[in-house]
Structure formats: structure tokens, C-alpha cells
Motif scaffolding. Structure first.
Motif, PDB file in Angstrom:
ATOM      1  N   ASN A 200       0.837  -1.181   0.000  1.00  0.00           N
ATOM      2  CA  ASN A 200       0.000   0.000   0.000  1.00  0.00           C
ATOM      3  C   ASN A 200       0.879   1.240   0.000  1.00  0.00           C
ATOM      4  OD1 ASN A 200       0.921   0.349   2.658  1.00  0.00           O
ATOM      5  ND2 ASN A 200      -0.793  -0.828   3.490  1.00  0.00           N
ATOM      6  N   ALA A 201       0.250   2.392   0.054  1.00  0.00           N
ATOM      7  CA  ALA A 201       0.993   3.643  -0.052  1.00  0.00           C
ATOM      8  C   ALA A 201       1.992   3.806   1.087  1.00  0.00           C
ATOM      9  CB  ALA A 201       0.016   4.814  -0.073  1.00  0.00           C
ATOM     10  N   SER A 202       1.599   3.436   2.302  1.00  0.00           N
ATOM     11  CA  SER A 202       2.506   3.564   3.443  1.00  0.00           C
ATOM     12  C   SER A 202       3.725   2.668   3.279  1.00  0.00           C
ATOM     13  CB  SER A 202       1.777   3.207   4.741  1.00  0.00           C
ATOM     14  OG  SER A 202       0.792   4.173   5.055  1.00  0.00           O
ATOM     15  N   ALA A 203       3.500   1.433   2.801  1.00  0.00           N
ATOM     16  CA  ALA A 203       4.614   0.504   2.610  1.00  0.00           C
ATOM     17  C   ALA A 203       5.556   1.011   1.528  1.00  0.00           C
ATOM     18  CB  ALA A 203       4.085  -0.880   2.254  1.00  0.00           C
ATOM     19  N   ARG A 204       4.998   1.548   0.450  1.00  0.00           N
ATOM     20  CA  ARG A 204       5.848   2.046  -0.628  1.00  0.00           C
ATOM     21  C   ARG A 204       6.662   3.253  -0.177  1.00  0.00           C
ATOM     22  NH1 ARG A 204       1.214   0.481  -3.528  1.00  0.00           N
ATOM     23  NH2 ARG A 204       0.321   2.570  -3.472  1.00  0.00           N
TER      24      ARG A 204
END
Length: 313
Positions: A200-204
Motif C-alpha cells: 500500500n501507499a505507506s509501505a511504498r
């Protein structure tokens, strides 16, 4: 085990693939060495039987400019960054170009296998594999395995060796898959951090932060000054608000941005104190501290002793 007098007091220059093969020509002249002419274009991969190639002479403490995955059968000591890790029986050992290390075998005869490969062998072909090899290894280079896992991994390495001798047109793609299979076997033994489970965006964003952090290392000379030192510095480089970066990193890793930065700087400080002859002021300046006193405070908070006290021990 190496005594304090036997341990290298200065960080050796980074060992290159050419250095590795030149050393192999001396210790094992019967083993053919490959041409490295195309290394910058397509990368490099090779695999070896440790019982044929390795000796009981401790390797120099240094960084390498290649990745290495070893299936170690026997006993030895990994001198790694700021720690000495003992291996008894069997283990997988992952090393990458960022962290200096040396290996000291304590078995009568080294056994097992290892493969080595360059950054561009995997770069832009499998970013998940690259992330696994680069970030996960920094904290946990050794994964202890049982007898069944040894047999599984031994079979993969044997297939690699057979493939290297073959002429299959896509053999390097297949070898990359074998490397990934080893990584997956390792993750089954010791599951990876949540960072690489989420997509997800946080992981990326967290992955980008960690890569940017790691790209600043190693500190190779006293002229190399750390540029990004705070969460705000990283947020500006990544073009996000610092609060957004902090939230993402905390959500994904369970640690704050500042904790990651401090831990990585402390790890590098330990390596420089232990394996170079640079004075403390030089190390402090390279790591982004304007005054040695500030570095002393930081180091004592991280390591529960002063830089001078650490070096004296």
C-alpha cells in the motif's frame, strides 16, 4: 576466535569481484575464472562449493561490492558490523554491499555452498527480491536452519551449479528464480518484517525512505559527509510532509523515522570506531555531527558508553 590484536583495526578497501577472482586464482588455480567484461551491462552471477573453494584462513574485514548467499555447514564466527555471530551446525548467511564483515571458520573443513552476484544482476528485474536481500539482511544476516531445510537448500544450490554448466539460453533468469527461492525458504524459517508483506501507499513510502537512508552508507572516507540526518531531511527529499512520513514508517515498521535513522547511524559509528583509525572528531563530522560533544551524547544514548570508551574496549 580472533584476539583483539588479530582483529583488523582499519577498514579494508571494498573487495571487488576482480579481487575475489584474483584471490581465487592464487588459492585454487585449478578453478576457471570467468570474464568480467560484461559485468556493467548484464551483471554477474556465480555459485561455488565451499569445500572446494573456501579455506580456514579468516577473510579480511571489509565490504564487498557484491551480494553473497552462503549455505554454511559446520562452525564459524561471522564478524559483522558491530557484532560477532557464532554459527554452529548449519545456517544461511546473507551479506550485501552495505555492511562490512569477515568470516572465520572453526571447522576442520568448510562445507556447503555459496553464490555471489552483483546489484545489476537483480536490479530492475525483481525489486521485491532486491528489497529482501538489501534491507532484511542488514539486521539478520544469519538464519539458523534444521536438517530438512538444509537438504532443501542444498538441492537448490546443486541445481544452480548444474545450470551454470549448462547452455540454456535463459539460464540467468532461471538462476534469479533460484535465488528468490532461497530467499523464500529463508523467510519461511524467519518471516520477513511487515514492510514487505504490505503493498500500500505507506509501505511504498517506507521502502523509499529505507532505501534513501541506506544509500548514504557506507562511509568510505573522511571526505564523505552524511547529508540526510533527520526525519525532516528525508521528508523534503521525498517531497512529503514530515508528519506523513512519520506516520507511514511507524505504521509499517513499528518504529519511528528517527529510530531508524539513529540506529543506522549508530551501526555505522560502531563499524568506523572498531575498524578504522580515524579519530572521533573525524567520525563525528562524517556522520553529520558538527561538534564531537554532540556525537558523544548521541553515541552514549545509543550504546550506553562513550565512543572513546567503546574504542578502548
Amino acid at each position: 576466535m580472533l584476539s583483539k590484536n588479530q582483529e583488523l583495526s582499519t577498514l579494508q578497501k571494498k573487495e571487488t569481484l576482480e579481487d575475489f577472482y584474483n584471490r581465487l586464482k592464487i588459492t585454487r588455480p585449478e578453478i576457471p575464472t570467468p570474464s568480467l567484461g560484461m559485468i556493467n551491462d548484464i551483471g554477474h552471477f556465480n555459485v561455488f562449493n565451499r569445500s572446494v573453494v573456501c579455506t580456514n584462513i579468516p577473510s579480511a574485514f571489509s565490504r564487498r561490492d557484491f551480494y553473497k548467499i552462503s549455505l554454511i555447514i559446520g562452525n564459524g564466527i561471522l564478524h559483522y558490523a558491530d557484532a560477532d555471530i557464532e554459527i554452529k551446525g548449519r545456517a544461511l548467511l546473507f551479506t550485501n554491499p552495505n555492511i562490512p564483515y569477515s568470516w572465520e571458520s572453526t571447522s576442520p573443513k568448510p562445507a556447503g555452498f555459496f553464490c555471489l552476484f552483483t546489484e545489476n544482476f537483480i536490479h530492475n528485474r525483481n525489486e521485491t527480491l532486491r528489497d529482501s536481500l538489501l534491507w532484511r539482511i542488514n539486521d539478520s544476516p544469519v538464519i539458523h536452519i534444521d536438517e530438512d531445510q538444509e537438504l532443501t537448500l542444498r538441492d537448490i544450490f546443486c541445481k544452480m551449479m548444474k545450470e551454470m554448466d549448462g547452455d540454456y539460453i535463459h539460464k540467468y533468469d532461471l538462476l534469479r528464480n533460484y535465488v528468490q527461492l532461497i530467499v523464500h525458504e529463508a523467510l519461511k524459517v524467519k518471516p520477513q518484517d511487515i514492510l514487505f508483506k504490505q503493498n500500500n501507499a505507506s509501505a511504498r513510502l517506507t521502502a523509499l525512505f529505507l532505501e534513501l537512508l541506506e544509500r548514504q552508507f557506507p562511509i568510505g572516507s573522511t571526505e564523505h559527509i552524511l547529508e540526510l540526518k533527520t526525519a525532516h531531511d528525508f521528508a523534503c527529499r521525498l517531497l512529503v510532509h514530515v508528519n506523513h512520513l512519520n506516520h507511514a514508517v511507524k505504521e509499517v515498521t513499528g518504529k519511528t523515522t528517527s529510530e531508524h535513522i539513529s540506529k543506522r547511524i549508530a551501526t555505522e559509528a560502531v563499524a568506523l570506531l572498531k575498524h578504522t583509525e580515524w579519530n572521533i572528531a573525524q567520525i563525528a563530522y562524517c556522520l553529520g555531527f558538527e561538534y564531537p560533544a554532540n556525537f558523544n551524547i548521541f553515541f552514549k544514548r545509543q550504546m550506553q558508553c562513550t565512543p572513546k570508551g567503546f574504542r578502548a574496549n
